[in-house]
Scaffold this motif. Structure first.
Motif, mmCIF file in Angstrom:
data_model
loop_
_atom_site.group_PDB
_atom_site.id
_atom_site.type_symbol
_atom_site.label_atom_id
_atom_site.label_comp_id
_atom_site.label_asym_id
_atom_site.label_seq_id
_atom_site.Cartn_x
_atom_site.Cartn_y
_atom_site.Cartn_z
ATOM 1 N N ALA A 410 -9.296 -13.205 29.180
ATOM 2 C CA ALA A 410 -10.308 -12.207 28.822
ATOM 3 C C ALA A 410 -11.619 -12.508 29.538
ATOM 4 N N PRO A 411 -12.363 -11.473 29.910
ATOM 5 C CA PRO A 411 -13.630 -11.708 30.603
ATOM 6 C C PRO A 411 -14.650 -12.471 29.777
ATOM 7 N N PRO A 426 -15.041 -15.701 43.314
ATOM 8 C CA PRO A 426 -14.478 -14.346 43.388
ATOM 9 C C PRO A 426 -13.314 -14.192 44.361
ATOM 10 N N ASP A 427 -13.305 -14.959 45.446
ATOM 11 C CA ASP A 427 -12.233 -14.817 46.429
ATOM 12 C C ASP A 427 -10.868 -15.210 45.866
ATOM 13 N N ARG A 428 -10.875 -15.939 44.749
ATOM 14 C CA ARG A 428 -9.599 -16.372 44.147
ATOM 15 C C ARG A 428 -9.326 -15.727 42.791
ATOM 16 N N TRP A 429 -10.148 -14.793 42.365
ATOM 17 C CA TRP A 429 -9.929 -14.180 41.052
ATOM 18 C C TRP A 429 -8.589 -13.462 40.980
ATOM 19 N N HIS A 430 -8.064 -13.023 42.112
ATOM 20 C CA HIS A 430 -6.767 -12.347 42.088
ATOM 21 C C HIS A 430 -5.633 -13.279 41.654
ATOM 22 N N LYS A 431 -5.906 -14.580 41.619
ATOM 23 C CA LYS A 431 -4.895 -15.551 41.192
ATOM 24 C C LYS A 431 -4.885 -15.764 39.677
ATOM 25 N N ALA A 432 -5.824 -15.138 38.960
ATOM 26 C CA ALA A 432 -6.053 -15.464 37.552
ATOM 27 C C ALA A 432 -4.994 -14.851 36.628
ATOM 28 N N TRP A 433 -4.260 -15.679 35.933
ATOM 29 C CA TRP A 433 -3.295 -15.264 34.905
ATOM 30 C C TRP A 433 -2.500 -14.036 35.363
ATOM 31 N N PRO A 434 -1.659 -14.163 36.382
ATOM 32 C CA PRO A 434 -0.990 -12.992 36.976
ATOM 33 C C PRO A 434 0.225 -12.540 36.167
ATOM 34 N N LEU A 435 -0.013 -12.022 34.990
ATOM 35 C CA LEU A 435 1.078 -11.624 34.100
ATOM 36 C C LEU A 435 1.972 -10.561 34.735
ATOM 37 N N ALA A 460 -4.712 -10.489 19.149
ATOM 38 C CA ALA A 460 -5.720 -10.815 20.167
ATOM 39 C C ALA A 460 -5.062 -10.999 21.524
ATOM 40 N N GLY A 461 -3.924 -11.688 21.543
ATOM 41 C CA GLY A 461 -3.223 -11.905 22.802
ATOM 42 C C GLY A 461 -2.624 -10.629 23.357
ATOM 43 N N ILE A 462 -2.015 -9.818 22.495
ATOM 44 C CA ILE A 462 -1.404 -8.566 22.959
ATOM 45 C C ILE A 462 -2.484 -7.628 23.493
ATOM 46 N N TYR A 463 -3.588 -7.519 22.771
ATOM 47 C CA TYR A 463 -4.684 -6.650 23.228
ATOM 48 C C TYR A 463 -5.182 -7.075 24.601
ATOM 49 N N THR A 464 -5.387 -8.365 24.797
ATOM 50 C CA THR A 464 -5.899 -8.840 26.081
ATOM 51 C C THR A 464 -4.871 -8.644 27.183
ATOM 52 N N ALA A 465 -3.606 -8.874 26.885
ATOM 53 C CA ALA A 465 -2.561 -8.662 27.889
ATOM 54 C C ALA A 465 -2.536 -7.217 28.363
ATOM 55 N N TRP A 478 -11.352 -7.252 33.382
ATOM 56 C CA TRP A 478 -11.392 -8.203 34.490
ATOM 57 C C TRP A 478 -9.974 -8.348 35.034
ATOM 58 N N THR A 479 -9.819 -8.233 36.335
ATOM 59 C CA THR A 479 -8.516 -8.265 37.007
ATOM 60 C C THR A 479 -7.496 -7.364 36.298
ATOM 61 N N PRO A 480 -7.838 -6.073 36.104
ATOM 62 C CA PRO A 480 -6.931 -5.180 35.360
ATOM 63 C C PRO A 480 -5.602 -4.950 36.058
ATOM 64 N N GLU A 481 -5.499 -5.293 37.345
ATOM 65 C CA GLU A 481 -4.230 -5.132 38.042
ATOM 66 C C GLU A 481 -3.149 -6.053 37.476
ATOM 67 N N GLU A 482 -3.540 -7.011 36.633
ATOM 68 C CA GLU A 482 -2.557 -7.925 36.051
ATOM 69 C C GLU A 482 -2.289 -7.639 34.576
#
Length: 554
Positions: A410-411, A426-435, A460-465, A478-482
């Protein structure tokens, strides 16, 4: 339909049952006998299972899910009522205020203990020091646990009480950080999760008189966390890091009726674990092997955590020169270690947060498969916080489970402005929790809370996922593509976690023959706007066909 010859013990009716079983995705009713599901079907056919002693549970049209399986939940650490609670304290001044208030309410205390301090509360992105605590703790020793329980913050009095000085930095319960100019300990201790939560670390803390490590305090935390777990509809808890000594706490909870959730307890494998220890672990697994308490997997660490810059990265931390963290084992040594454990048939849960740490574990699993031959090991990489895309397909290829905690992504915990995002850059944020990337690549997702690092509530976990938004208040994702969808998130908290722990034939879906563990929710999280998922309550929780918790709060 197939009619029963004997009435059921319990019949659930007027439900919207989401079974997580593709053979029968939905039902309106189910029947339970001897703790197991014997039938699922329509309300119209449910009466055939009702006898004079059958309990009827009317769901009132509510959503029913399999009981949640929290694949990584430190119920033994819990939340300690005897500690100063620092969750939500965003500045050093707030931390001081809470400690002052606690001291005023507890005059003459021998120790000041606190938990859940956030690294971002310390100004300038630095780590805390004894000098930061001394003004509000004075001559009373103080021990403050970080929110992730990976580090400890001590005041000067505690440094003296625990015998920490420039000549005694490698401690049974951690590694004292020193000032680069003076060589003196700063009051910040790293590696606490690896050493302080071990059998030897706890013993050392007890012998040094730290109240937090006392058995009764440990049991109090466990009992409280178990009550919380069942209240959230968590019918199976995977406690990921225990010593053989800790098993007595679970036995006590069972004897006292506090073990309403089922437990899978992993045993901690720190450096120095011997063949004799492994024999004892295997013996414990044979002793504790029923549907209420099962012992068996092994917990290891390859790296630490991103926030204090102790996770192992492929490239340096942002703004830290060449520093990219360390692995606890050289790669070749870890590969040999995991290969040996795999050869003995152990399942391994390996903590890995940084991309280099994760790659080291994947390489070790590949080495074990080459040496021992493929087997259904279901080794887990736990956390998978910063994953290099090149390694994403290797999870499915190697049969490695991704045990992940969506809430951590979560942000308001890890996003822009927080230590995790700033340290990674920021250059590595695309690596963050890539569900989503892992799921799309065929990896098994076992989702969990990592309580007490984050909220235990699966909502809480389901909402964030599903949203990658802050849990409270407004905020951009944050990183909504994941993100993943609600159905996939539910599967991660049920069937995914069951599979990850070799429980899929007994739990994880509502299917005939499986244990009757299920939860009736106050809202239909499959249909409501995702913003309404938080606050959804487990109104009724059933374990083995017995109603063990009810709530009318919404």
């Amino acid at each position: 339909m197939n009619r029963s010859t004997t009435p059921a013990d319990l019949v659930l009716t007027r439900a919207r049952v989401h079974t997580v079983d593709p053979a029968l995705p939905e039902a309106e009713a189910l029947a339970v006998r001897d703790g197991r599901i014997v039938w699922l079907g329509t309300d119209a056919d449910a009466s055939a299972w009702v006898g004079p002693d059958t309990r009827i549970l009317d769901a009132g049209g509510r959503l029913v899910l399999p009981g949640f399986i929290d694949a990584h939940n430190h119920v033994r650490l819990g939340s300690d009522d005897a500690c100063v609670q620092l969750a939500g304290a965003r500045t050093l001044e707030e931390i001081h205020e809470r400690i002052r208030a606690w001291r005023a309410a507890h005059p003459g205390t021998a120790w000041i203990e606190a938990e859940a301090f956030d690294y971002s509360a310390i100004p300038g992105g630095r780590m805390p020091t004894a000098a930061d605590l001394d003004p509000v703790t004075e001559d009373t020793p103080a021990l403050v646990l970080s929110y992730d329980v990976h580090t400890v913050w001590l005041n000067t009095a505690a440094l003296h009480r625990l015998g920490i000085d420039r000549d005694h930095l490698d401690l049974p319960f951690g590694t004292a950080v020193t000032d680069p100019e003076t060589g003196e300990p700063t009051g910040f201790v790293k590696d606490f999760a690896v050493k302080g939560l071990s059998r030897d670390g706890h013993r050392a803390l007890r012998e040094l008189g730290v109240p937090w490590a006392a058995p009764d305090r440990q049991y109090g935390r466990l009992a409280k966390s178990l009550d919380d777990a069942i209240g959230y509809g968590i019918t199976t808890v995977v406690e990921p890091q225990n010593s053989l000594d800790d098993l007595a706490l679970f036995q006590r909870a069972r004897a006292e009726g506090r073990l309403r959730s089922r437990i899978v307890a992993a045993l901690f494998h720190p450096r120095g674990t011997t063949e004799a220890d492994l024999d004892a672990f295997a013996a414990a697994a044979r002793t504790f092997d029923d549907d209420r308490l099962r012992v068996g997997p092994l917990k290891l660490y390859i790296d630490d955590v991103v926030e204090p810059r102790t996770a192992a990265l492929l490239e340096p931390y942002t703004g830290c020169g060449r520093h990219r963290g360390d692995t606890f084992y050289p790669p070749e040594e870890f590969a040999a270690l995991l290969t040996g454990l795999d050869a003995r048939g152990f399942q391994c849960f390996v903590h890995a947060t940084g991309d280099r740490g994760i790659r080291t574990v994947l390489d070790a699993v590949a080495h074990a498969r080459a040496a021992n031959g493929p087997r259904d090991a279901r080794h887990q990489i736990v956390h998978v916080e910063c994953l290099d895309p090149a390694d994403t397909p290797r999870f499915a290829e190697l049969g490695v489970v991704a045990c992940m905690q969506p809430r951590h992504a979560a942000p308001d915990i890890a996003g822009p402005g927080q230590d995790w995002a700033e340290n990674i850059g920021p250059d590595r944020w695309h690596k963050a929790w890539p569900l989503r990337s892992l799921w799309a690549a065929g990896a098994v997702l076992a989702l969990s809370s990592d309580w007490n690092v984050a909220e235990m509530d699966p909502m809480a976990g389901i909402y964030t996922a599903v949203t990658r938004r802050p849990l409270h208040g407004d905020g951009e994702p944050w990183t909504p593509e994941e993100t993943i969808d609600v159905v996939t998130a539910i599967e991660g908290y049920t069937m995914g976690s069951a599979y990850a722990n070799f429980l899929e034939t007994e739990r994880g879906s509502l299917s005939v023959g499986k244990l009757a563990d299920f939860v009736v929710l106050s809202r239909d999280i499959l249909r409501v706007d995702p913003e309404r998922i938080p606050g959804t309550v487990a109104e009724t929780v059933v374990v083995g066909g017995e109603v063990v918790h009810t709530s009318t709060q919404d």
